[in-house]
Design a protein around this motif. Structure first.
Motif, PDB file in Angstrom:
ATOM      1  N   UNK A 185      48.400  26.149  33.222  1.00 44.90           N
ATOM      2  CA  UNK A 185      47.540  25.362  34.234  1.00 44.90           C
ATOM      3  C   UNK A 185      46.255  25.392  34.229  1.00 44.90           C
ATOM      4  N   UNK A 186      45.605  26.439  33.875  1.00 47.35           N
ATOM      5  CA  UNK A 186      44.109  26.487  33.766  1.00 47.35           C
ATOM      6  C   UNK A 186      43.882  25.758  32.473  1.00 47.35           C
ATOM      7  N   UNK A 187      44.784  25.870  31.410  1.00 48.18           N
ATOM      8  CA  UNK A 187      44.344  25.327  30.120  1.00 48.18           C
ATOM      9  C   UNK A 187      44.300  23.815  30.197  1.00 48.18           C
ATOM     10  N   UNK A 188      45.355  23.183  30.971  1.00 49.11           N
ATOM     11  CA  UNK A 188      45.492  21.742  31.146  1.00 49.11           C
ATOM     12  C   UNK A 188      44.139  21.070  31.775  1.00 49.11           C
ATOM     13  N   UNK A 243      52.001  33.235  31.491  1.00 49.87           N
ATOM     14  CA  UNK A 243      51.627  32.249  30.574  1.00 49.87           C
ATOM     15  C   UNK A 243      51.791  30.614  31.491  1.00 49.87           C
ATOM     16  N   UNK A 244      52.357  30.696  32.732  1.00 51.32           N
ATOM     17  CA  UNK A 244      52.324  29.519  33.410  1.00 51.32           C
ATOM     18  C   UNK A 244      51.093  29.607  33.956  1.00 51.32           C
ATOM     19  N   UNK A 245      50.343  30.437  34.364  1.00 53.39           N
ATOM     20  CA  UNK A 245      49.272  30.447  35.174  1.00 53.39           C
ATOM     21  C   UNK A 245      48.206  29.904  33.788  1.00 53.39           C
ATOM     22  N   UNK A 256      40.136  31.162  32.485  1.00 45.98           N
ATOM     23  CA  UNK A 256      41.143  31.114  31.421  1.00 45.98           C
ATOM     24  C   UNK A 256      41.044  32.563  30.734  1.00 45.98           C
ATOM     25  N   UNK A 257      39.742  33.156  30.715  1.00 41.79           N
ATOM     26  CA  UNK A 257      39.774  34.508  29.912  1.00 41.79           C
ATOM     27  C   UNK A 257      40.417  35.363  30.714  1.00 41.79           C
ATOM     28  N   UNK A 258      40.631  35.351  32.097  1.00 39.86           N
ATOM     29  CA  UNK A 258      41.436  36.243  32.684  1.00 39.86           C
ATOM     30  C   UNK A 258      42.944  36.025  32.615  1.00 39.86           C
ATOM     31  N   UNK A 259      43.141  34.998  32.277  1.00 37.33           N
ATOM     32  CA  UNK A 259      44.814  34.613  32.122  1.00 37.33           C
ATOM     33  C   UNK A 259      45.026  35.099  30.614  1.00 37.33           C
ATOM     34  N   UNK A 260      44.225  34.957  29.849  1.00 37.62           N
ATOM     35  CA  UNK A 260      44.310  35.297  28.253  1.00 37.62           C
ATOM     36  C   UNK A 260      44.485  36.960  28.510  1.00 37.62           C
TER      37      UNK A 260
END
Length: 273
Positions: A145-148, A140-142, A251-255
C-alpha cells in the motif's frame, strides 16, 4: 527338563551315546539357538534405531540446507528492499529543482532525471520479484500500500519535471508564439496527467493526487513571461513533493516489519527439525 523327560522314556531302536552325552548336546544346541535369536533381535533393534537416527539426521541436514537457503533469500531481500527505499532520492529531486529555479534547463538535468527514473524502476523490480515469492501477510500488504503511494507520487514528480524541462528548453522567444506554444503543451500535458491520475486513483485506495506543474502554470497564467514565473512554479511543485517524504519513513518501517517476520520464520525451520 523336556529333553530329560523324553530321554528316560522307552526307545524303539538303539541309539549311539548315553543320556548324559545327548543331554549335553541338546543343551548346547538350544543355547546356541537362543543366543542366535537374541543376537538377531539385538541386530534388528539396532537397525531400527539406526534407521530412526538416519531419518532424524537427514531431516536435520535438510533443515540446515533449507535454513541456509532461506537465509540467503533474506539477505537478498534485505539488500533489495533497503536499496529500493533509498532510491526515492528526494534530495536529488530538490537539487534538480534548485537548478530549474536558477534557470538551468540543460541536458545535465535531463540526464539526472533519467537516471532517477531508471534507478527507481530497476530497484523496484528487484524488490517486487523477491516479495512475490513471499506468503501474504499484514506487513507485506502494508508495504504494498505504501509502496504504491510513494512510487506513483515519485513517478509523477519525475515525469512532471521532465515535461517542464522540455517546455522550457523549446520555449519560443516571441511572446505570442510563446503563449500558443504553452497552451498547446499544457493541453496534452493535462490530458496525460488526468489519465495517469485516474489510473492511480482506481488502483490505490485513498490516493490523493498532488497538484501538478501544469495546474500550477495555469494558476499563474503569465505565459508570455513564464521564464520569470518558472522559479515560483518549481518551488510550489516542490512543496507538494516535500509532503511525500514522510511516506519514505513509512516505507522504512514496513521493510523493518517484513524483515523481522522473515527472520522469525527462518528461525522456526531449525526448531521444527
Amino acid at each position: 527338563m523336556i529333553i530329560n523327560t523324553l530321554m528316560v522314556q522307552p526307545i524303539l531302536f538303539p541309539i549311539t551315546g548315553d543320556s548324559s552325552s545327548w543331554l549335553s548336546f541338546w543343551g548346547s544346541y538350544i543355547g546356541a539357538v537362543l543366543s542366535s535369536a537374541i543376537a538377531l533381535y539385538i541386530l534388528y533393534k539396532q537397525n531400527q534405531q539406526n534407521h530412526t537416527e538416519n531419518i532424524v539426521n537427514r531431516n536435520l541436514q535438510l533443515s540446515v540446507i533449507k535454513y541456509n537457503q532461506e537465509l540467503d533469500k533474506l539477505r537478498d531481500l534485505r539488500t533489495a528492499l533497503v536499496d529500493f527505499q533509498a532510491s526515492f532520492d528526494y534530495m536529488e529531486i530538490t537539487n534538480i529543482a534548485s537548478k530549474f529555479i536558477d534557470g538551468h534547463f540543460g541536458e545535465e538535468e535531463r540526464a539526472r532525471l533519467k537516471y532517477l527514473v531508471c534507478d527507481i524502476d530497476e530497484k523496484g523490480f528487484k524488490a517486487t520479484l523477491l516479495l512475490d515469492l513471499m506468503s501474504s501477510s499484514n506487513s507485506v500488504n502494508e508495504f504494498n500500500l505504501v509502496y504504491n503511494k510513494i512510487y506513483n507520487r515519485y513517478g509523477l514528480i519525475l515525469g512532471e519535471l521532465s515535461s517542464f524541462l522540455d517546455l522550457m528548453q523549446n520555449l519560443p522567444q516571441n511572446k505570442s508564439e510563446k503563449r500558443s506554444y504553452i497552451e498547446e503543451h499544457l493541453k496534452y500535458w493535462e490530458i496525460y496527467d488526468k489519465q495517469q491520475k485516474e489510473i492511480v486513483i482506481n488502483k490505490i485506495p485513498e490516493f490523493t493526487p498532488q497538484k501538478s506543474i501544469s495546474e500550477i502554470i495555469k494558476s499563474h497564467g503569465n505565459y508570455e513571461n513564464i521564464e520569470e514565473e518558472a522559479s515560483d512554479i518549481v518551488k510550489e511543485r516542490l512543496l507538494e513533493t516535500i509532503k511525500d517524504s514522510s511516506l519514505k519513513e513509512n516505507l522504512k518501517e514496513c521493510i523493518q516489519n517484513i524483515l523481522s517476520e522473515e527472520q522469525n520464520r527462518i528461525y522456526t525451520i531449525l526448531n521444527q527439525a
